[in-house]
Design an enzyme around this catalytic site. Structure first.
Site, PDB file in Angstrom:
ATOM      1  N   SER A  22      42.709  37.488  44.428  1.00 11.64           N
ATOM      2  CA  SER A  22      41.638  38.405  44.045  1.00 11.64           C
ATOM      3  C   SER A  22      40.324  38.001  44.677  1.00 11.64           C
ATOM      4  O   SER A  22      40.060  36.821  44.891  1.00 11.64           O
ATOM      5  CB  SER A  22      41.476  38.448  42.527  1.00 11.64           C
ATOM      6  OG  SER A  22      40.386  39.302  42.200  1.00 11.64           O
ATOM      7  N   LYS A  74      48.149  38.511  38.155  1.00  7.54           N
ATOM      8  CA  LYS A  74      47.223  39.298  38.988  1.00  7.54           C
ATOM      9  C   LYS A  74      47.187  40.749  38.520  1.00  7.54           C
ATOM     10  O   LYS A  74      46.132  41.387  38.502  1.00  7.54           O
ATOM     11  CB  LYS A  74      47.625  39.225  40.467  1.00  7.54           C
ATOM     12  CG  LYS A  74      46.803  40.138  41.389  1.00  7.54           C
ATOM     13  CD  LYS A  74      45.316  39.827  41.320  1.00  7.54           C
ATOM     14  CE  LYS A  74      44.467  40.418  42.421  1.00  7.54           C
ATOM     15  NZ  LYS A  74      44.449  41.846  42.545  1.00  7.54           N
ATOM     16  N   HIS A 101      45.077  40.865  35.519  1.00  5.00           N
ATOM     17  CA  HIS A 101      43.697  40.721  36.022  1.00  5.00           C
ATOM     18  C   HIS A 101      43.147  42.090  36.420  1.00  5.00           C
ATOM     19  O   HIS A 101      42.036  42.469  36.055  1.00  5.00           O
ATOM     20  CB  HIS A 101      43.663  39.758  37.217  1.00  5.00           C
ATOM     21  CG  HIS A 101      42.393  39.827  38.020  1.00  5.00           C
ATOM     22  ND1 HIS A 101      42.131  40.845  38.914  1.00  5.00           N
ATOM     23  CD2 HIS A 101      41.298  39.018  38.057  1.00  5.00           C
ATOM     24  CE1 HIS A 101      40.945  40.668  39.457  1.00  5.00           C
ATOM     25  NE2 HIS A 101      40.409  39.565  38.953  1.00  5.00           N
ATOM     26  N   ASN A 102      43.945  42.847  37.158  1.00  9.38           N
ATOM     27  CA  ASN A 102      43.478  44.158  37.605  1.00  9.38           C
ATOM     28  C   ASN A 102      43.332  45.128  36.435  1.00  9.38           C
ATOM     29  O   ASN A 102      42.413  45.941  36.421  1.00  9.38           O
ATOM     30  CB  ASN A 102      44.420  44.730  38.663  1.00  9.38           C
ATOM     31  CG  ASN A 102      44.156  44.127  40.028  1.00  9.38           C
ATOM     32  OD1 ASN A 102      43.691  42.997  40.135  1.00  9.38           O
ATOM     33  ND2 ASN A 102      44.458  44.863  41.086  1.00  9.38           N
ATOM     34  N   GLU A 110      40.209  44.336  34.971  1.00 10.01           N
ATOM     35  CA  GLU A 110      39.191  44.859  35.903  1.00 10.01           C
ATOM     36  C   GLU A 110      38.937  46.352  35.635  1.00 10.01           C
ATOM     37  O   GLU A 110      37.787  46.804  35.598  1.00 10.01           O
ATOM     38  CB  GLU A 110      39.710  44.625  37.334  1.00 10.01           C
ATOM     39  CG  GLU A 110      38.873  45.165  38.472  1.00 10.01           C
ATOM     40  CD  GLU A 110      39.581  44.950  39.831  1.00 10.01           C
ATOM     41  OE1 GLU A 110      39.922  43.790  40.146  1.00 10.01           O
ATOM     42  OE2 GLU A 110      39.799  45.932  40.559  1.00 10.01           O
TER      43      GLU A 110
HETATM   44  C1  6PG Z   1      40.942  42.168  43.547  1.00  8.17           C
HETATM   45  C2  6PG Z   1      41.055  43.665  43.408  1.00  8.17           C
HETATM   46  C3  6PG Z   1      41.916  44.212  44.501  1.00  8.17           C
HETATM   47  C4  6PG Z   1      41.778  45.691  44.714  1.00  8.17           C
HETATM   48  C5  6PG Z   1      42.173  46.514  43.522  1.00  8.17           C
HETATM   49  C6  6PG Z   1      41.642  47.912  43.579  1.00  8.17           C
HETATM   50  O1  6PG Z   1      41.294  41.515  42.578  1.00  8.17           O
HETATM   51  O2  6PG Z   1      40.503  41.693  44.588  1.00  8.17           O
HETATM   52  O3  6PG Z   1      41.599  43.973  42.169  1.00  8.17           O
HETATM   53  O4  6PG Z   1      43.216  43.794  44.255  1.00  8.17           O
HETATM   54  O5  6PG Z   1      40.486  45.996  45.101  1.00  8.17           O
HETATM   55  O6  6PG Z   1      43.549  46.538  43.495  1.00  8.17           O
HETATM   56  O7  6PG Z   1      42.435  48.652  42.749  1.00  8.17           O
HETATM   57  P1  6PG Z   1      42.325  50.201  42.527  1.00  8.17           P
HETATM   58  O8  6PG Z   1      42.293  50.844  43.878  1.00  8.17           O
HETATM   59  O9  6PG Z   1      43.531  50.528  41.760  1.00  8.17           O
HETATM   60  O10 6PG Z   1      41.049  50.425  41.794  1.00  8.17           O
END
Ligand code: 6PG
Length: 477
Positions: free
Chosen positions: A128, A182, A185-186, A189
């Site tokens: 990430s 991960k 984590h997303n 996010e």
């Molecule tokens: C990270 C981000 C990366 C990516 C996302 C965007 O941890 O660096 O999460 O993995 O930018 O997957 O996800 P979406 O396009 O689903 O918003």
């Protein structure tokens, strides 16, 4: 063979990871399906370290020290499988294939098992931090065997972000554990971003302020408990003006949030595991809702006035503080739910994931990096079997302090007709968890009534059914 590690797939993430490795003194073998990318990487950044470019996969593999470590950085799904299939016959027992893309953990489990059959290690690794993170220090979440980590650990820990001298990388657990973590984590996010977006929307409605003014509020918040990368870039985006029109940038962007799938995976997995990650789910659905332009237009036409009252904020500072506290409390709920899911996944798949350790490596490098993560680390380190993060001392105090604000904000938002799904559902989750009795009892009664699905009693052990259609006597099943 001179390279300590190789990277195949040199689009921006692979390229930046390779550069990060080279900058940290590792000799890096390079490969890309079309060799132009390999050449341009060496031409533009060859002076950053030692690269061993290769045009064929065979030459690439031959350039690697044994046990070989190959990072695969291509698109998830079919392209990843294709590269793995190409690699297998070229590798020897004990070699390591690392997938640093956003793969689904179920695919990672399948690949790990298949490669194990060939005597190879397969390490699904969450990375990430976006492009910048890959280059300057990401948060790295490797799964796979403990043995593979003996080779990869020293390399990854060196190129990862560092917080208080601690690398934002640790072995998460076997097979799919790294990609699972991960994924969550997303999901977090998504929740974090949705909560921030709602806070912005509420502030804008309540204060009638311009984005640039709101940017200032986020900048101030970033100096306190909410300090985080996402709050920081929120101030940046809100303060930005569109060069073409001179308008606030956020006002010229189409309001349809897209997604690549990791949030959806998180919610799907939570449903399977039976873990209520309501904040993450609301955030994921809020993105979907934003994309349904036709329904939105139809509803706007059908309900021009739904009795909403104009928001009247009399005390600006108190209102801003209310929103801040509501945001913090909702954010605590989102993290509590995400960590519940990691614990459940860890149990389900026998991964033995250290929750405090996971929080530790999210303190830097990743998109959700925040001061807050150190509190989570502390909470799980002090009490690894914490029933929910919500009840850890600092979190419980913060929620208790914030709860009047939280209720005011959610109630006022409903009155004003400003949608705040993640704020509202987080508060509902909190109230449901602490309720003495839930109406789940009635659900059980209904299930028994229409389908003889039975119920348990509060006063006696056993499984019961009432003869609803008959004499209404109760029998023990
Ligand atoms: C990270 C981000 C990366 C990516 C996302 C965007 O941890 O660096 O999460 O993995 O930018 O997957 O996800 P979406 O396009 O689903 O918003």
């Amino acid at each position: 063979a001179t390279a300590q590690i190789g990277v195949t797939g040199l689009a921006v993430m692979g390229r930046n990871l390779a550069r990060n490795l080279a900058r940290n003194g590792f000799t890096v073998a390079l490969h890309n399906r079309s060799p132009e990318r390999t050449r341009s990487l060496v031409a533009e950044h060859g002076d950053e370290g030692t690269f061993v470019p290769a045009e064929s996969m065979a030459d690439f593999v031959a350039a690697l020290e044994r046990p070989r470590a190959v990072i695969v950085m291509v698109k998830a799904g079919g392209p990843t499988d294709a590269v793995i299939d190409e690699l297998i016959p070229l590798l020897d027992a004990g070699d390591i294939v690392v997938d640093c893309g956003n793969a689904h953990f179920a695919d990672t489990r399948r690949r790990e098992e298949a490669l194990r059959g060939h005597g190879l290690h397969f390490v699904g690794t969450g990375v990430s931090g976006g492009e910048e993170g890959a280059l300057r220090g990401p948060s790295i979440m490797p799964g796979g065997s403990a043995e593979s980590y003996r080779k990869l650990g020293p390399i990854f820990e060196k190129i990862a972000a560092q917080v208080d001298g601690v690398p934002c990388c640790r072995h998460i657990g076997p097979d799919g554990a790294g990609h699972f973590v991960k994924m969550v984590h997303n999901g977090i996010e998504y929740a974090d971003m949705q909560l921030i977006a709602e806070a912005y929307d509420l502030l804008r409605a309540g204060l009638g302020a311009e984005p640039a003014e709101l940017a200032e509020i986020f900048r101030e918040w970033n100096a306190g408990e909410l300090e985080s990368f996402l709050i920081e870039i929120t101030a940046d985006v809100l303060g930005h003006r569109d060069a073409a029109t001179g308008r606030a940038f956020v006002d010229i962007v189409l309001d349809r949030a897209e997604q690549k799938g990791t949030g959806r995976w998180t919610v799907q997995s939570a449903l399977d595991l039976g873990i209520p990650i309501t904040g993450i789910a609301e955030a994921t659905f809020a993105r979907s809702l934003s994309g349904h332009a036709d329904q939105r237009a139809a509803a706007r036409r059908a309900f021009p006035d739904a009795g909403e009252k104009k928001w009247q904020v009399t005390d600006r500072d108190a209102f801003v503080e209310d929103v801040r506290r509501a945001l913090l409390a909702s954010k605590i709920v989102a993290y509590a739910q995400g960590f519940d899911q990691i614990r459940a996944g860890s149990r389900e798949y026998d991964w033995d994931i250290d929750l405090g350790g996971t929080a530790t490596i999210w303190r830097g490098g990743c998109i959700i990096r925040a001061r807050f993560l150190d509190r989570i680390r502390q909470a799980y380190d002090e009490q690894p079997d914490l029933p929910t993060l919500l009840v850890a001392p600092w979190f419980a105090d913060t929620v208790n302090d914030g709860v009047p604000s939280w209720r005011r904000v959610v109630a006022e938002a409903a009155r004003a007709g400003v949608p705040a799904p993640a704020f509202a559902s987080s508060l509902a989750y909190f109230d449901a968890l602490r309720a003495e009795r839930l109406p789940a009892a009635l659900i059980q009664g209904l299930r028994d009534n229409f389908g003889a699905h039975t119920y348990h009693r509060v006063d006696r052990d056993g499984t019961f059914h009432t003869r609803w259609a008959g004499d209404r006597s109760e029998l023990e099943a």
